[in-house]
Scaffold this motif. Structure first.
Motif, PDB file in Angstrom:
ATOM      1  N   GLY A 169      64.567  -5.342  14.732  1.00 44.26           N
ATOM      2  CA  GLY A 169      66.387  -5.343  14.582  1.00 44.26           C
ATOM      3  C   GLY A 169      66.484  -6.799  13.829  1.00 44.26           C
ATOM      4  N   LYS A 170      66.155  -7.439  12.959  1.00 42.32           N
ATOM      5  CA  LYS A 170      66.395  -8.815  13.027  1.00 42.32           C
ATOM      6  C   LYS A 170      66.572  -8.471  10.839  1.00 42.32           C
ATOM      7  CE  LYS A 170      65.242 -11.777  15.980  1.00 42.32           C
ATOM      8  NZ  LYS A 170      64.558 -13.158  16.053  1.00 42.32           N
ATOM      9  N   ILE A 171      67.815  -8.915  10.274  1.00 42.19           N
ATOM     10  CA  ILE A 171      67.531  -9.292   9.004  1.00 42.19           C
ATOM     11  C   ILE A 171      66.515  -9.815   8.868  1.00 42.19           C
ATOM     12  CG2 ILE A 171      68.754  -9.529   6.913  1.00 42.19           C
ATOM     13  CD1 ILE A 171      70.944  -8.533   8.821  1.00 42.19           C
ATOM     14  N   ALA A 172      65.491 -10.423   7.930  1.00 39.12           N
ATOM     15  CA  ALA A 172      64.988 -11.616   7.505  1.00 39.12           C
ATOM     16  C   ALA A 172      65.856 -12.144   6.487  1.00 39.12           C
ATOM     17  CB  ALA A 172      64.028 -10.275   7.350  1.00 39.12           C
ATOM     18  N   VAL A 173      65.183 -13.661   6.313  1.00 36.89           N
ATOM     19  CA  VAL A 173      65.336 -13.692   4.801  1.00 36.89           C
ATOM     20  C   VAL A 173      64.702 -14.581   4.263  1.00 36.89           C
ATOM     21  CG1 VAL A 173      67.680 -15.639   4.614  1.00 36.89           C
ATOM     22  CG2 VAL A 173      67.656 -14.344   5.634  1.00 36.89           C
ATOM     23  N   VAL A 174      64.410 -14.982   3.486  1.00 35.57           N
ATOM     24  CA  VAL A 174      62.995 -16.113   2.491  1.00 35.57           C
ATOM     25  C   VAL A 174      63.600 -16.849   2.018  1.00 35.57           C
ATOM     26  CG1 VAL A 174      60.933 -15.959   1.225  1.00 35.57           C
ATOM     27  CG2 VAL A 174      61.538 -14.585   3.398  1.00 35.57           C
ATOM     28  N   THR A 175      63.799 -18.467   1.840  1.00 35.51           N
ATOM     29  CA  THR A 175      65.164 -19.022   1.039  1.00 35.51           C
ATOM     30  C   THR A 175      63.700 -19.652   0.597  1.00 35.51           C
ATOM     31  OG1 THR A 175      65.352 -20.539   2.677  1.00 35.51           O
ATOM     32  CG2 THR A 175      66.719 -18.876   2.028  1.00 35.51           C
ATOM     33  N   GLN A 176      62.196 -20.094  -0.278  1.00 33.56           N
ATOM     34  CA  GLN A 176      62.306 -20.463  -0.625  1.00 33.56           C
ATOM     35  C   GLN A 176      61.946 -20.958  -2.344  1.00 33.56           C
ATOM     36  OE1 GLN A 176      57.549 -20.432  -0.748  1.00 33.56           O
ATOM     37  NE2 GLN A 176      57.221 -21.248  -2.509  1.00 33.56           N
ATOM     38  N   ARG A 177      62.151 -22.298  -2.874  1.00 28.63           N
ATOM     39  CA  ARG A 177      63.042 -22.426  -4.026  1.00 28.63           C
ATOM     40  C   ARG A 177      62.239 -22.364  -4.912  1.00 28.63           C
ATOM     41  NH1 ARG A 177      65.723 -24.964  -0.502  1.00 28.63           N
ATOM     42  NH2 ARG A 177      67.588 -25.512  -0.301  1.00 28.63           N
ATOM     43  N   MET A 178      62.676 -21.392  -6.233  1.00 27.18           N
ATOM     44  CA  MET A 178      61.864 -21.693  -7.639  1.00 27.18           C
ATOM     45  C   MET A 178      61.751 -22.579  -8.296  1.00 27.18           C
ATOM     46  SD  MET A 178      62.642 -19.086 -10.538  1.00 27.18           S
ATOM     47  CE  MET A 178      61.663 -19.284 -12.259  1.00 27.18           C
ATOM     48  N   GLY A 208      59.108  -8.202  -0.981  1.00 29.86           N
ATOM     49  CA  GLY A 208      59.636  -8.894   0.499  1.00 29.86           C
ATOM     50  C   GLY A 208      60.009  -8.441   0.907  1.00 29.86           C
ATOM     51  N   PRO A 209      61.156  -6.593   0.422  1.00 32.39           N
ATOM     52  CA  PRO A 209      61.533  -5.774   1.473  1.00 32.39           C
ATOM     53  C   PRO A 209      60.692  -5.095   2.252  1.00 32.39           C
ATOM     54  CG  PRO A 209      62.406  -5.547  -0.388  1.00 32.39           C
ATOM     55  CD  PRO A 209      61.846  -6.552  -0.712  1.00 32.39           C
ATOM     56  N   ARG A 210      59.410  -4.251   1.426  1.00 35.37           N
ATOM     57  CA  ARG A 210      58.173  -3.846   2.408  1.00 35.37           C
ATOM     58  C   ARG A 210      57.971  -4.759   3.156  1.00 35.37           C
ATOM     59  NH1 ARG A 210      53.069  -3.438  -1.244  1.00 35.37           N
ATOM     60  NH2 ARG A 210      52.576  -5.043  -0.121  1.00 35.37           N
ATOM     61  N   GLU A 211      57.403  -6.260   3.009  1.00 38.06           N
ATOM     62  CA  GLU A 211      56.690  -6.833   4.444  1.00 38.06           C
ATOM     63  C   GLU A 211      57.806  -7.352   5.792  1.00 38.06           C
ATOM     64  OE1 GLU A 211      53.462  -7.497   4.332  1.00 38.06           O
ATOM     65  OE2 GLU A 211      53.614  -7.248   2.432  1.00 38.06           O
ATOM     66  N   ALA A 212      58.715  -7.172   4.931  1.00 37.83           N
ATOM     67  CA  ALA A 212      60.392  -7.008   6.139  1.00 37.83           C
ATOM     68  C   ALA A 212      60.150  -6.416   6.706  1.00 37.83           C
ATOM     69  CB  ALA A 212      61.248  -6.936   5.833  1.00 37.83           C
ATOM     70  N   ALA A 213      59.485  -4.935   6.398  1.00 38.59           N
ATOM     71  CA  ALA A 213      60.366  -3.552   7.112  1.00 38.59           C
ATOM     72  C   ALA A 213      58.288  -3.621   8.027  1.00 38.59           C
ATOM     73  CB  ALA A 213      60.093  -2.324   5.996  1.00 38.59           C
ATOM     74  N   LYS A 214      57.705  -4.184   7.283  1.00 34.52           N
ATOM     75  CA  LYS A 214      56.443  -3.644   7.951  1.00 34.52           C
ATOM     76  C   LYS A 214      56.768  -4.518   9.195  1.00 34.52           C
ATOM     77  CE  LYS A 214      52.532  -4.955   5.653  1.00 34.52           C
ATOM     78  NZ  LYS A 214      51.775  -5.314   4.186  1.00 34.52           N
ATOM     79  N   ARG A 215      57.796  -5.797   9.640  1.00 32.13           N
ATOM     80  CA  ARG A 215      57.630  -6.276  10.414  1.00 32.13           C
ATOM     81  C   ARG A 215      58.757  -6.100  11.443  1.00 32.13           C
ATOM     82  NH1 ARG A 215      54.657  -8.788   6.388  1.00 32.13           N
ATOM     83  NH2 ARG A 215      53.183  -9.918   6.819  1.00 32.13           N
ATOM     84  N   GLY A 216      59.726  -4.924  11.701  1.00 32.04           N
ATOM     85  CA  GLY A 216      60.052  -4.185  12.002  1.00 32.04           C
ATOM     86  C   GLY A 216      61.574  -4.630  11.610  1.00 32.04           C
ATOM     87  N   ALA A 217      61.836  -5.962  10.215  1.00 31.04           N
ATOM     88  CA  ALA A 217      63.657  -6.146  10.133  1.00 31.04           C
ATOM     89  C   ALA A 217      63.951  -4.721  10.128  1.00 31.04           C
ATOM     90  CB  ALA A 217      63.183  -6.832   9.205  1.00 31.04           C
ATOM     91  N   VAL A 218      65.930  -4.797   9.819  1.00 30.03           N
ATOM     92  CA  VAL A 218      66.157  -3.595   9.514  1.00 30.03           C
ATOM     93  C   VAL A 218      66.713  -4.205   8.194  1.00 30.03           C
ATOM     94  CG1 VAL A 218      66.970  -3.403  11.694  1.00 30.03           C
ATOM     95  CG2 VAL A 218      68.347  -5.279  11.072  1.00 30.03           C
ATOM     96  N   GLY A 219      66.914  -4.997   7.901  1.00 26.79           N
ATOM     97  CA  GLY A 219      67.294  -5.903   6.805  1.00 26.79           C
ATOM     98  C   GLY A 219      66.765  -6.861   5.465  1.00 26.79           C
ATOM     99  N   TYR A 220      66.778  -7.343   4.650  1.00 22.55           N
ATOM    100  CA  TYR A 220      66.147  -8.063   3.846  1.00 22.55           C
ATOM    101  C   TYR A 220      67.061  -9.009   3.194  1.00 22.55           C
ATOM    102  CZ  TYR A 220      62.377 -11.146   0.604  1.00 22.55           C
ATOM    103  OH  TYR A 220      61.875 -11.721   0.806  1.00 22.55           O
ATOM    104  N   LEU A 221      66.938 -10.203   3.236  1.00 25.23           N
ATOM    105  CA  LEU A 221      67.931 -10.950   1.990  1.00 25.23           C
ATOM    106  C   LEU A 221      66.361 -12.384   1.140  1.00 25.23           C
ATOM    107  CD1 LEU A 221      71.383 -12.363   3.786  1.00 25.23           C
ATOM    108  CD2 LEU A 221      71.129 -10.344   2.320  1.00 25.23           C
TER     109      LEU A 221
END
Length: 458
Positions: free
Chosen positions: A147-156, A175-188
């Motif tokens: 039910g959450k939007i996953a956000v990953v902010t690691q710098r390049m 990232g989107p695939r891994e977020a969906a596996k964990r139940g996220a509804v969106g990915y940033l």
């Protein structure tokens, strides 16, 4: 008499070898010097970015790009110009917006990632779960982000050779695939970029059935600061997109035919397609311009002995052109002398990597000598990867080279609205052409066989 004749022939060969090496060195130097004063590459990049602009695979603009490529090859005197058509999945951006709705309303700057799903009509709003490192995100168990939007902010990291991109690339592509596996509804994801502007950088990702977008780097840091204040942060995403599983795509080919061994082919080029925010200047009008101009220049010095083939690959960003090129040209791979691709912008070349064992050959000695005034070194190690679009033919056995460019600024620009012609330095572009032209001249006019050297040699 036969023995005398053999000795005489051997003596001629011994005397001829240094002469051939001298001719190659002189030709390579001439190609280098002509390239440094030649405006052709700049004219090609200017033409493509101005007359066509952004070129998404499967879009009407890409049809225009195909026609531009055919006309440009013919205008520059290439022969055997042809279009090799294929189909490939293509994704198209629709309206997109994002905003923080709590605790403090704030607009966010995003670009949807290739293969992103659309949100429901009217958008979706959810609390975010933010991770400042990719590994911390991966450490979350399946279902934990429901039910959450996953956000990953690691710098390049910022590196001259662009290696920082590979270090963080999975954050976007997987990232989107891994977020969906964990139940996220969106990915940033924080844009895979090294800039500090509010211009997000797009790119392709694996389809995962959830909306996925890149955040501008300041907006990624904004979310970090909001989360650090300890209150739940809610974000609204409204993203629409479409896709075509069998979009039309094209690899466009032009040649300068060899005179003595025309069936021996040197394959070079760049990719014609681009993402849509900018005009695809550094990625990859520059590569198209560099390789096309270098081949034209060598051809203008007198017909080469081997054939120079320039390919404008039509679907690198979303994939498909490498496999299509191999499928259409597999029978020719044994006759492909060497392959090379320019897809790292227009920054100066600072190092070249040659196929294993080839540095001692007179042709490569001549090439190396031509590089000295350009401040380019020859690596002791063979190339590990030549580029996405030649990956098909190199996996099938074609030898390849890799020319390392200064990418210090490349990832400030690529896949973003700032990828425009004004970011290309004409002098740096010409230096690239000089390196390529020197290489093409020596290979096209010699008998070097990159396959003949021991694989383990350095």
């Amino acid at each position: 008499m036969r023995i005398s004749a053999l000795f005489a022939a051997a003596a001629v060969l011994v005397l001829a070898a240094p002469a051939v090496a001298q001719d190659l060195a002189a030709g390579a130097a001439q190609a280098r010097d002509r390239a440094l004063a030649d405006p052709t590459a700049w004219a090609i990049a200017e033409s493509l970015t101005t007359e066509v602009g952004p070129r998404m695979t499967g879009s009407p603009a890409m049809e225009l790009g195909r026609d531009w490529a055919v006309a440009k090859f013919r205008e520059l005197g290439f022969t055997n110009v042809r279009v090799e058509s294929f189909t490939t999945p293509a994704w198209f951006r629709g309206p997109e917006s994002a905003e923080v709705v709590g605790p403090v309303p704030q607009k966010l700057h995003i670009l949807g990632l290739g293969n992103s799903a659309s949100t429901p009509k009217g958008g979706l709003t959810a609390e975010i779960a933010l991770f400042t490192s990719w590994q911390a995100f991966l450490d979350q168990p399946e279902g934990s982000l429901k039910g959450k939007i996953a956000v990953v902010t690691q710098r390049m990291p910022k590196n001259q050779d662009g290696s920082g991109y590979g270090f963080v690339n999975a954050q976007r592509t997987l990232g989107p695939r891994e977020a969906a596996k964990r139940g996220a509804v969106g990915y940033l994801v924080r844009s895979l970029s090294t800039d500090d502007t509010r211009l997000p950088h797009t790119g392709n990702a694996q389809a995962a059935g959830i909306p996925a977008a890149a955040l501008s780097t300041p907006d990624a840091e904004l979310l970090e600061r909001l989360v650090a204040r300890g209150k739940p942060v809610r974000v609204k995403l409204d993203m629409q997109s479409t896709s075509n599983p069998k979009a039309k795509a094209y690899n466009i080919v032009g040649e300068i035919r060899g005179t003595e061994r025309p069936d021996e082919v040197i394959v070079i080029g760049g990719h014609l397609d681009s993402w849509d925010p900018g005009t695809g200047a550094v990625d990859d009008a520059a590569g198209i311009a560099i390789t096309t101009a270098a081949a034209k220049l060598v051809g203008a010095m007198g017909a080469p002995k081997r054939t120079l083939r320039v390919v404008m690959w039509g679907s690198e960003e979303q994939g498909g052109s490498s496999g299509a090129y191999l499928a259409a040209n597999r029978a020719e791979v044994p006759k492909m002398v060497v392959a090379g691709e320019s897809d790292s912008g227009a920054g100066r070349v600072f190092a070249v990597a040659l196929p294993a064992g080839s540095r001692a050959h007179p042709a490569m000695k001549a090439f190396e000598a031509a590089l000295v005034p350009l401040n380019v070194v020859v690596s002791r190690e063979p190339p590990r990867f030549g580029g996405a679009d030649i990956a098909g033919i190199t996996s099938a056995g074609a030898p390849f080279v890799d020319f390392s460019q200064d990418m210090s600024r490349y990832f400030d620009l690529h896949h973003a609205a700032d990828d425009t012609l004004d970011k290309i330095d004409p002098a740096e572009l010409s230096q690239n052409v000089a390196v390529w032209a020197s290489f093409l001249y020596t290979v096209a006019n010699s008998d070097i066989d990159f396959r003949a050297f021991p694989k383990e040699a350095k």
